[in-house]
Every structure is written in structure tokens, then in C-alpha cells.
Design an enzyme around this catalytic site. Structure first.
Site, PDB file in Angstrom:
ATOM      1  N   PHE A 296       4.793   2.100  -8.868  1.00 22.58           N
ATOM      2  CA  PHE A 296       3.763   1.634  -7.949  1.00 22.58           C
ATOM      3  C   PHE A 296       3.212   2.817  -7.183  1.00 22.58           C
ATOM      4  CE2 PHE A 296       1.980  -2.045  -5.841  1.00 22.58           C
ATOM      5  CZ  PHE A 296       2.201  -3.020  -6.794  1.00 22.58           C
TER       6      PHE A 296
ATOM      7  N   GLN B  87      -6.028  -1.519   5.510  1.00 26.42           N
ATOM      8  CA  GLN B  87      -5.942  -0.979   4.159  1.00 26.42           C
ATOM      9  C   GLN B  87      -6.958  -1.637   3.232  1.00 26.42           C
ATOM     10  OE1 GLN B  87      -2.380  -1.707   1.413  1.00 26.42           O
ATOM     11  NE2 GLN B  87      -2.354   0.468   1.867  1.00 26.42           N
TER      12      GLN B  87
ATOM     13  N   HIS C 220      -7.680  -2.242  -0.510  1.00 23.32           N
ATOM     14  CA  HIS C 220      -7.049  -2.155  -1.821  1.00 23.32           C
ATOM     15  C   HIS C 220      -8.094  -1.636  -2.794  1.00 23.32           C
ATOM     16  CE1 HIS C 220      -4.978  -3.083  -5.501  1.00 23.32           C
ATOM     17  NE2 HIS C 220      -3.901  -3.403  -4.807  1.00 23.32           N
TER      18      HIS C 220
ATOM     19  N   LEU D 151      -7.761  -9.969  -5.895  1.00 23.31           N
ATOM     20  CA  LEU D 151      -7.042  -8.720  -6.136  1.00 23.31           C
ATOM     21  C   LEU D 151      -6.608  -8.538  -7.588  1.00 23.31           C
ATOM     22  CD1 LEU D 151      -5.102  -6.505  -4.388  1.00 23.31           C
ATOM     23  CD2 LEU D 151      -3.427  -7.930  -5.491  1.00 23.31           C
TER      24      LEU D 151
ATOM     25  N   GLU E 196      -1.978  -3.447  -8.293  1.00 25.66           N
ATOM     26  CA  GLU E 196      -1.721  -2.053  -8.609  1.00 25.66           C
ATOM     27  C   GLU E 196      -0.818  -1.935  -9.831  1.00 25.66           C
ATOM     28  OE1 GLU E 196      -0.637  -0.804  -4.909  1.00 25.66           O
ATOM     29  OE2 GLU E 196      -1.625   1.114  -5.103  1.00 25.66           O
TER      30      GLU E 196
ATOM     31  N   ARG F 138      -2.987   4.135  -1.666  1.00 29.10           N
ATOM     32  CA  ARG F 138      -4.184   3.284  -1.702  1.00 29.10           C
ATOM     33  C   ARG F 138      -5.376   3.862  -0.966  1.00 29.10           C
ATOM     34  NH1 ARG F 138      -1.171  -2.479  -0.987  1.00 29.10           N
ATOM     35  NH2 ARG F 138      -0.569  -2.567  -3.172  1.00 29.10           N
TER      36      ARG F 138
ATOM     37  N   HIS G 226      -7.416  -5.511   2.515  1.00 32.48           N
ATOM     38  CA  HIS G 226      -6.226  -6.087   1.915  1.00 32.48           C
ATOM     39  C   HIS G 226      -5.095  -6.307   2.908  1.00 32.48           C
ATOM     40  CE1 HIS G 226      -3.446  -7.014  -1.241  1.00 32.48           C
ATOM     41  NE2 HIS G 226      -2.720  -5.935  -1.060  1.00 32.48           N
TER      42      HIS G 226
ATOM     43  N   ARG H 101      -0.249   1.587   4.439  1.00 36.35           N
ATOM     44  CA  ARG H 101       0.962   1.003   3.850  1.00 36.35           C
ATOM     45  C   ARG H 101       1.054   1.341   2.370  1.00 36.35           C
ATOM     46  NH1 ARG H 101       2.182  -4.036   0.901  1.00 36.35           N
ATOM     47  NH2 ARG H 101      -0.053  -4.371   0.760  1.00 36.35           N
TER      48      ARG H 101
HETATM   49  C1  LIG Z   1      -3.299 -10.690  -3.211  1.00 35.77           C
HETATM   50  C2  LIG Z   1      -2.210  -9.998  -2.470  1.00 35.77           C
HETATM   51  C3  LIG Z   1      -1.161  -9.403  -3.163  1.00 35.77           C
HETATM   52  C4  LIG Z   1      -0.139  -8.748  -2.485  1.00 35.77           C
HETATM   53  N1  LIG Z   1       0.875  -8.184  -3.199  1.00 35.77           N
HETATM   54  C5  LIG Z   1       1.891  -7.566  -2.536  1.00 35.77           C
HETATM   55  C6  LIG Z   1       2.991  -7.009  -3.241  1.00 35.77           C
HETATM   56  O1  LIG Z   1       3.062  -7.068  -4.458  1.00 35.77           O
HETATM   57  N2  LIG Z   1       3.959  -6.401  -2.549  1.00 35.77           N
HETATM   58  C7  LIG Z   1       3.926  -6.325  -1.187  1.00 35.77           C
HETATM   59  O2  LIG Z   1       4.836  -5.757  -0.614  1.00 35.77           O
HETATM   60  N3  LIG Z   1       2.911  -6.858  -0.496  1.00 35.77           N
HETATM   61  C8  LIG Z   1       1.900  -7.481  -1.131  1.00 35.77           C
HETATM   62  N4  LIG Z   1       0.865  -8.018  -0.413  1.00 35.77           N
HETATM   63  C9  LIG Z   1       0.960  -8.103   1.034  1.00 35.77           C
HETATM   64  C10 LIG Z   1       1.918  -9.215   1.414  1.00 35.77           C
HETATM   65  O3  LIG Z   1       1.837 -10.258   0.482  1.00 35.77           O
HETATM   66  C11 LIG Z   1       1.640  -9.784   2.785  1.00 35.77           C
HETATM   67  O4  LIG Z   1       1.526  -8.745   3.697  1.00 35.77           O
HETATM   68  C12 LIG Z   1       2.788 -10.688   3.202  1.00 35.77           C
HETATM   69  O5  LIG Z   1       3.015 -11.659   2.236  1.00 35.77           O
HETATM   70  C13 LIG Z   1       2.572 -11.325   4.538  1.00 35.77           C
HETATM   71  O6  LIG Z   1       3.670 -12.190   4.764  1.00 35.77           O
HETATM   72  P1  LIG Z   1       3.932 -12.878   6.157  1.00 35.77           P
HETATM   73  O7  LIG Z   1       5.200 -13.622   6.047  1.00 35.77           O
HETATM   74  O8  LIG Z   1       3.807 -11.866   7.232  1.00 35.77           O
HETATM   75  O9  LIG Z   1       2.695 -13.853   6.337  1.00 35.77           O
HETATM   76  P2  LIG Z   1       2.070 -14.993   5.382  1.00 35.77           P
HETATM   77  O10 LIG Z   1       2.744 -15.132   4.092  1.00 35.77           O
HETATM   78  O11 LIG Z   1       0.609 -14.758   5.408  1.00 35.77           O
HETATM   79  O12 LIG Z   1       2.396 -16.297   6.182  1.00 35.77           O
HETATM   80  C14 LIG Z   1       1.827 -16.597   7.422  1.00 35.77           C
HETATM   81  C15 LIG Z   1       2.360 -17.923   7.851  1.00 35.77           C
HETATM   82  O13 LIG Z   1       1.945 -18.170   9.177  1.00 35.77           O
HETATM   83  C16 LIG Z   1       1.445 -19.471   9.277  1.00 35.77           C
HETATM   84  N5  LIG Z   1       0.527 -19.481  10.403  1.00 35.77           N
HETATM   85  C17 LIG Z   1      -0.467 -18.619  10.683  1.00 35.77           C
HETATM   86  N6  LIG Z   1      -1.062 -18.959  11.828  1.00 35.77           N
HETATM   87  C18 LIG Z   1      -0.422 -20.064  12.285  1.00 35.77           C
HETATM   88  C19 LIG Z   1      -0.567 -20.891  13.418  1.00 35.77           C
HETATM   89  N7  LIG Z   1      -1.502 -20.678  14.344  1.00 35.77           N
HETATM   90  N8  LIG Z   1       0.261 -21.944  13.566  1.00 35.77           N
HETATM   91  C20 LIG Z   1       1.206 -22.215  12.643  1.00 35.77           C
HETATM   92  N9  LIG Z   1       1.387 -21.456  11.551  1.00 35.77           N
HETATM   93  C21 LIG Z   1       0.582 -20.392  11.382  1.00 35.77           C
HETATM   94  C22 LIG Z   1       0.827 -19.762   7.940  1.00 35.77           C
HETATM   95  O14 LIG Z   1       0.710 -21.144   7.725  1.00 35.77           O
HETATM   96  C23 LIG Z   1       1.865 -19.103   7.037  1.00 35.77           C
HETATM   97  O15 LIG Z   1       2.933 -19.986   6.840  1.00 35.77           O
HETATM   98  C24 LIG Z   1      -0.171  -8.679  -1.083  1.00 35.77           C
HETATM   99  C25 LIG Z   1      -1.212  -9.273  -0.383  1.00 35.77           C
HETATM  100  C26 LIG Z   1      -2.239  -9.914  -1.066  1.00 35.77           C
HETATM  101  C27 LIG Z   1      -3.379 -10.485  -0.294  1.00 35.77           C
END
Ligand SMILES: Cc1cc2nc3c(=O)[nH]c(=O)nc-3n(C[C@H](O)[C@H](O)[C@H](O)COP(=O)(O)OP(=O)(O)OC[C@H]3O[C@@H](n4cnc5c(N)ncnc54)[C@H](O)[C@@H]3O)c2cc1C
Lengths: 591, 81
Positions: A119, A240, A242, A252, A255, A286, A353, A402
Site C-alpha cells: 500500500f 486528504q 485520494h 473510490l 489504492e 497520497r 477522502h 494519513r
Molecule cells: C471508500 C473508502 C475506502 C476506505 N478504505 C480504507 C482502507 O482500506 N483502510 C483504511 O485504513 N481506511 C480506509 N478508509 C477510511 C476509513 O474507512 C474511515 O476513516 C473509517 O472507517 C472511519 O470510521 P469511524 O468508525 O471513525 O466512522 P464511521 O464508520 O464513519 O462511522 C460513524 C458512525 O457515527 C454515526 N454517527 C455520526 N453522526 C451521528 C450522530 N449525530 N448521532 C448518532 N450517530 C452518528 C454513524 O451512524 C456511524 O455509525 C476508507 C474510506 C473510504 C471513504
């Protein structure tokens, strides 16, 4: 209005990877835990993560946490806190094995160990050559991780409040955090969730830009709630891009495609990354690849009728590798770019991203803010009862940029660390503080304003204006005059955002009302980003200024803190000292 | 279409997904075909919205065929969105 109340030991807002990992730890410790989510937990945005989880397991050749640490510090352009980074990379392998024991269906090597793919930005021996460090489950790592963690939470009897939206953070006069107010979408009613400890894991805010890989749900709610409650937001200028979002759609292309041997071409068919990053080429970090692409487009070497995209070539990998290692990619390209990558290259552009900034925390997941007490000032005083993890938090491990796969690592490591901190805090503070009488006042006032607004602004239009302004004034390349105009514009839009109106006054699942409440959060994330970006007069990681081309460590090796109150900035030092390792001294970042 | 405002709102919220891919397709679908949503079609659409994001995307993108004939028509419409 009497607002109903419920009490818990811990309230976790967010059921993505970070929220679920934290909740599991808390429930397994026997605490009463409420997890709120706007959508069903396994529909959180983590489900979209394709590429994998970064951890130096060394299954594909030699690897070490020190190398992972070096790559992360260098990737962050030295803005990452080195204590937090050391903590993360050392914990990472343990957390991956833990996930394996929870039943996560990782891809395997023939000898049964977890398969790891290469990666961007990850290297062996301090930048010498690429290393395979990303632990994956085909192109569905996030999906597998969410399902695995959700099942464990159900088993541990975590209570889920699904389709509940947290609205505001509750603090008492001393500043201690005592829970949240939340809206139950099904009924339209507001409730106070009184908690001894509150953890935000609300994910990113990519929806402040018009071109983003983020799902609609990523509206920065945690940031808005924190900012309204007086908590500053850290390093919000760092977004960031992407390199490979499908042109026009945002979707997306992982990568992993370049990890498996795909590469970028300009309109002349040149593999231009060889010029910008001779060693790592298309696998450079990135920001480096995104900038190279933006330069190619700016200098007239973009492909397509308007010269506004580049081409990602993978046909040479052959249909078998594409199907086996990158199956989803073919369908995405067909649906959103109308081409079959087995034959033709995919049109791609740098696309917003990931949010490097967020709610300031230390490596224990405790929220920290500058404070003045007992005659001395502390840039990082712990806010009692308040924790944050995942993309909404800024620990800061990603600094100015990142590395791919380090977010899932961050979710697991800091989700668990924050939960451990909560467990300790609750042991040391066994009682439950009373809620102030006016606890729900801020929320009630917001809702009363929205419900009573006449001659107001359209939520859709103000939202569009935020996105357009961020995209045009705060993109891959940042120009001083555009930033200055951007600040003025975003302040005007903030004013409009305070006068939004919804015509639909119904209660049950009133999505117009929900979107208006989300807009209150979007605008804070956008304002923080624009104001912080305008002020930082250097180029570092994802922040690239046309008038200050290089990094300026003597003036800008510091974290930004944006306060909603007064729309003002402060700064705090970067932690250059790791926990046990030697400091990785700043140097020029080349790949 | 004889859905109440609340039902339509609920449906719209169910189109909030973890995958942007699905959201884009569902948005196009609602834009083009909301008027068709009644009776069996509505039931089929609701069933599909109950699917996990990857499962739904597999069907929409044609990576997997739909085993349930009752869903066939809506899946076809989604594939063309
Ligand atoms: C297409 C894509 C591919 C990616 N691939 C990778 C990868 O391969 N490897 C990697 O390390 N990272 C990757 N990333 C980044 C990574 O996926 C995210 O940064 C990460 O999943 C975020 O996780 P989280 O638990 O912080 O939030 P999220 O998974 O976004 O969850 C947020 C949660 O908060 C809840 N929420 C938000 N606001 C409220 C509210 N007001 N009240 C109640 N609930 C709320 C939502 O319902 C959800 O449950 C990728 C990102 C994208 C967009």
C-alpha cells in the site's frame, strides 16, 4: 418542554469501526453501554473500506513497528504526534490478531498466516523499498470488520439505539461531559442520554466538499457538537485527497489497484509518477500522488475532452488478477465510468477522502483542550468524561497526511484505548454527577428556532454553497487570495446556515429536519477548515499553498486549534518525543 | 403512489448507506422511479433496502444474480440507474 432522560455508564455516539471496537470493550467490562447511530451499525461508512488494516505483522517478508512508525511520521509530514504514533503501530499487530480471534475472515497465505498487500507510503527499512503491510479481506475489509465487531457486541449485550441522532453534547459548569441529547427519528422526540462517560466516534465530514468519496452520512456531527460545546477542533486544514476517485462520481478506486500493479498515465500515455516519485512511483504517499495529478492537469496533460482527469491502467494485470484480488473494481468502473478496466483505463481525479483533523485527543483517547489552572497553562488538559476515537478524533497520528490503511488501524487501536480510559475513569469516579437543570436547553433552542423559522434559507441550497465554496477555495492547491475570499464566503454562509427553514413540520422520520440539523454540523467543519487553512502559511502534507511552497518547521511545526466561539485560532506544540523510540527528526519528505 | 409522507421519508432515510455507490444508484432510482413504488414493487424495494450494503451492491452491479424472482424487476431497474 419536559425531556425524557435515560442513564448509562457510557454513551458511544457512532457505530462504525471505532464506536463498535470501543463499545465491545466497555460492554465486556460489564458496563451499561448505549451506542447511538444514525443508520444501522453495519451501514456505517467503515463498510466502504476496501484496502485493509496496516500492521507490521511481517507475514510477507521482514517488517517492524519501527518502520511502520517511520512511514507514519514521514507520511504525516512530521505533524503527527510521535508518542501517539508509536502507541498505534505497536498496538496494531495485537489488535489485528484480536480481530482474527473474533472471527474476522482475513485473506490467507498458503501457510495459513494473514495475507498482506502492499500500500502507498508503507516501506521496509525506513523508506528503502515497498513492504506488504495491509491486512485485508479481499476488497471488503471494512465490511468484514464491521460485521465481526457488530456480532461480538450483540453477544456482549451492547444496547443499540439505531436511527437515533445525537444533537448536542452536555457539559456542566465545571466543563465535565455528562452525555448527549438525541433525536429518535422514528418519533421525532428528543431525549437526554445521561452518561458517566461519553465517547464520540462519529466519523468524518467529507460532505463539506462537492467531490468526495464519502457517503452522505459523513456530515461531521461530532465536530459540530464538540464545537458548539466549546471544544476546539484540531488541524482541520488537512484534508486528504485520494488520488483515484472516479471522475465525476467521487466513488473510490482503492489504492490496492496500484498495490497490485496498476499505474497512472497522462494523456500522452506517460507513466508520469516516475518523474515525481522515482522510488515508490504510483505507490508514493497520497498527497504526493494527488499533487502530481493536479499538476499534470494544470499543465495541460490531463486526459479526456476537457483534459480534466488522468487514466488508471490495470488491463495489463489480466482479468484473473483483477477478478481475484480486486473484484469490486470492475463493476465500479463499469457503472460510474462506463468502461471495462479489463480493456480500458479508468478516468480518475484526486477526490476528498479523509479528514486528518478532528476533536483533539491524546493517545489514550481522552479529549484534551488548552486550560489555565493553578496559575499555569496546560495546552492539553483532559476534559473529564469526554473521549473521541476514529476519524472524528485527532490523536494525532495522521498529522498533515494519513497513510492508506492507517485509519482502520486507528479505529481499532484508539477505539480500544479510549474504552480502557473510560473504564479507568469510571473506576476512579464511581458516582454519577447530576445533570444541570437546563441540560437540554441548547438543543431545545435549536429545534425551536428551526421549527419557528420563517422567510428562512433552504437547507439544500446552503449545503450546496458550502460544498462549492470548499471545493473551489480549499482544494488540492491553495491560493492565498482564494483562501481569503473563502473565509469571507464561508462566514457569510454560516450566517445563512443559522437561518435555515424546513417546510415539512411533521415528526416521524422528518428527513428534512434531520438534514437541517446535519447542516449545523457541516458548517462548523467547513468554517474550521477554511479559517485554519487560510492561516497556515506553509505547505505541509495535504495542505499545499501556492505562496509558501515548502514546509516551514521553524514557524509551523504546531497543531492548529479552531474555536467556534469568536471563530478564532490557537496553536499547540507537536509531540516530537515518542514513548520509547528515538525521535524521528524532521527532514525533507521525498519518495 | 399512495405512500404517506412519513413512509416516503422513512424510505429516503433507508437510502442513506455506508457505500456511496449504493447511495448514488438509489438516488437516481428514486428520482426516476419513485412514482412506480407501490404494491409488490414497493415491497421488493423495501426488501432490497433491508440488505447489507455489500449484498445490495453485488445485486445492483451484477456481480451476483438475484435468486428471488419477486425482486427481479426492481433489481433490473436499479441496474439501469
Ligand atoms: C471508500 C473508502 C475506502 C476506505 N478504505 C480504507 C482502507 O482500506 N483502510 C483504511 O485504513 N481506511 C480506509 N478508509 C477510511 C476509513 O474507512 C474511515 O476513516 C473509517 O472507517 C472511519 O470510521 P469511524 O468508525 O471513525 O466512522 P464511521 O464508520 O464513519 O462511522 C460513524 C458512525 O457515527 C454515526 N454517527 C455520526 N453522526 C451521528 C450522530 N449525530 N448521532 C448518532 N450517530 C452518528 C454513524 O451512524 C456511524 O455509525 C476508507 C474510506 C473510504 C471513504
Amino acid at each position: 418542554m419536559a425531556v425524557a432522560r435515560r442513564s448509562f455508564d457510557a454513551v458511544v455516539v457512532g457505530a462504525g469501526g471505532a464506536g463498535l471496537r470501543a463499545a465491545l470493550q466497555l460492554s465486556e467490562a460489564g458496563l451499561s453501554v448505549a451506542v447511538l447511530s444514525k443508520v444501522f451499525p453495519t451501514r456505517s461508512h467503515t463498510v466502504a473500506a476496501q484496502g485493509g488494516i496496516g500492521a507490521a505483522l511481517g507475514n510477507m517478508g521482514e517488517d517492524s513497528w519501527l518502520w511502520h512508525m517511520y512511514d507514519t511520521v514521514k507520511g504525516s509530514d512530521w505533524l503527527g504526534d510521535q508518542d501517539a504514533i508509536e502507541f498505534m503501530v505497536r498496538e496494531a499487530p495485537k489488535l489485528v490478531y484480536e480481530l482474527e480471534h473474533f472471527g474476522m475472515p482475513f485473506d490467507r497465505n498458503e501457510n495459513g498466516t494473514v495475507y498482506q498487500r502492499p500500500f502507498g507510503g508503507h516501506s521496509q527499512n525506513f523508506g528503502e523499498r515497498p513492504v506488504q503491510r495491509s491486512c485485508c479481506a479481499a476488497d471488503r475489509t471494512g465490511h468484514a470488520m464491521l460485521h465481526t465487531l457488530y456480532q461480538r457486541n450483540v453477544r456482549a449485550r451492547t444496547q443499540f439505539f439505531v436511527e437515533w441522532m445525537a444533537l448536542d453534547l452536555l457539559r456542566d459548569a465545571s466543563g465535565q461531559v455528562l452525555g448527549v441529547t438525541a433525536l429518535e427519528m422514528e418519533t421525532g422526540e428528543v431525549m437526554v442520554l445521561h452518561a458517566r462517560a461519553t465517547l464520540f466516534a462519529t466519523g468524518g465530514a467529507g460532505r463539506i466538499f462537492s467531490s468526495t468519496t464519502n457517503a452522505y452520512i459523513c456530515t461531521g456531527d461530532g465536530l459540530g457538537m464538540a464545537a458548539r460545546a466549546g471544544i476546539p477542533l484540531e488541524d482541520m486544514e488537512f484534508w486528504q485527497f485520494h488520488p483515484t476517485g472516479v471522475a465525476g462520481a467521487g466513488v473510490l478506486i482503492t489504492e490496492g489497484v496500484r498495490g497490485e500493479g496498476g499505474y497512472l498515465l497522462n494523456k500522452g500515455g506517460e507513466r508520469f509518477m516516475e518523474r515525481y516519485a522515482p522510488n515508490l512511483k504510483d505507490l508514493a504517499s497520497r498527497d504526493v500522488v494527488s499533487r502530481a495529478m493536479a499538476t499534470e492537469i494544470k499543465e495541460g496533460r490531463g486526459a479526456g475532452p476537457r483534459g480534466d482527469y488522468l487514466l488508471l491502467k490495470l488491463d495489463h494485470l489480466g482479468p484473473e488478477v483483477i477478478e481475484k484480488r480486486l473484484p469490486g473494481i470492475r463493476e465500479i468502473a463499469k457503472k460510474f465510468a462506463d468502461i471495462d478496466p479489463v480493456k480500458d483505463p479508468i478516468p480518475v481525479v484526486p477526490t476528498v477522502h479523509y479528514m486528518m483533523g478532528g476533536i483533539p485527543t491524546n493517545y489514550r483517547g481522552e479529549v484534551v483542550v488548552p486550560a489555565f489552572s493553578n496559575g499555569r497553562s496546560d495546552p492539553e488538559a483532559v476534559v473529564p468524561g469526554f473521549y473521541a476515537a476514529g476519524e472524528c478524533a485527532c490523536a494525532s497520528v495522521h498529522g498533515a497526511n494519513r497513510l492508506g490503511t492507517n485509519s482502520l488501524t486507528d479505529l481499532l487501536v484508539f477505539g480500544k484505548a479510549a474504552a480502557e480510559s473510560i473504564i479507568k475513569f469510571l473506576q476512579e469516579n464511581p458516582g454519577r454527577k447530576d445533570l444541570p437543570k437546563d441540560a437540554a436547553e441548547r438543543t431545545e433552542a435549536r429545534l425551536a428556532r428551526l421549527d419557528g423559522q420563517t422567510n428562512g434559507e433552504s437547507v439544500a441550497e446552503v449545503g450546496m454553497e458550502i460544498r462549492r465554496t470548499m471545493q473551489a477555495h480549499c482544494g488540492v492547491f491553495r491560493f492565498p487570495d482564494m483562501l481569503a475570499k473563502g473565509v469571507k464566503k464561508i462566514r457569510e454562509i454560516a450566517d445563512r446556515a443559522s437561518r435555515t427553514q424546513v417546510k415539512d413540520k411533521s415528526r416521524v422520520f422528518n428527513t428534512a429536519r434531520i438534514e437541517a440539523l446535519e447542516l449545523d454540523n457541516l458548517i462548523e467543519a467547513a468554517r474550521a477548515s477554511m479559517v485554519s487553512a487560510e492561516a497556515r502559511r506553509e505547505s505541509r502534507g495535504a495542505h499545499d499553498r501556492a505562496d509558501h511552497h515548502s514546509r516551514d518547521d521553524s514557524n509551523w511545526l504546531k497543531h492548529t486549534l479552531w474555536y467556534k466561539d469568536g471563530d478564532r485560532l490557537e496553536y499547540k506544540p507537536v509531540h516530537m518525543k515518542p514513548l520509547t523510540a528515538r525521535t524521528i527528526e524532521p527532514k525533507v519528505r521525498t519518495y | 403512489m399512495n405512500m404517506t409522507n412519513a413512509e416516503m421519508n422513512r424510505l429516503r432515510w433507508s437510502c442513506r448507506r455506508g457505500l456511496l455507490e449504493n447511495e448514488l444508484v438509489l438516488e437516481r432510482f428514486l428520482h426516476a422511479h419513485a412514482a412506480l413504488l407501490e404494491g409488490e414493487r414497493l415491497a421488493a424495494f423495501k426488501t432490497l433496502l433491508g440488505y447489507g450494503d455489500d449484498e445490495l451492491w453485488d445485486l445492483v452491479s451484477g456481480r451476483r444474480e438475484c435468486g428471488d424472482p419477486a425482486l427481479g424487476e426492481v433489481v433490473r431497474l436499479l441496474r439501469n440507474c
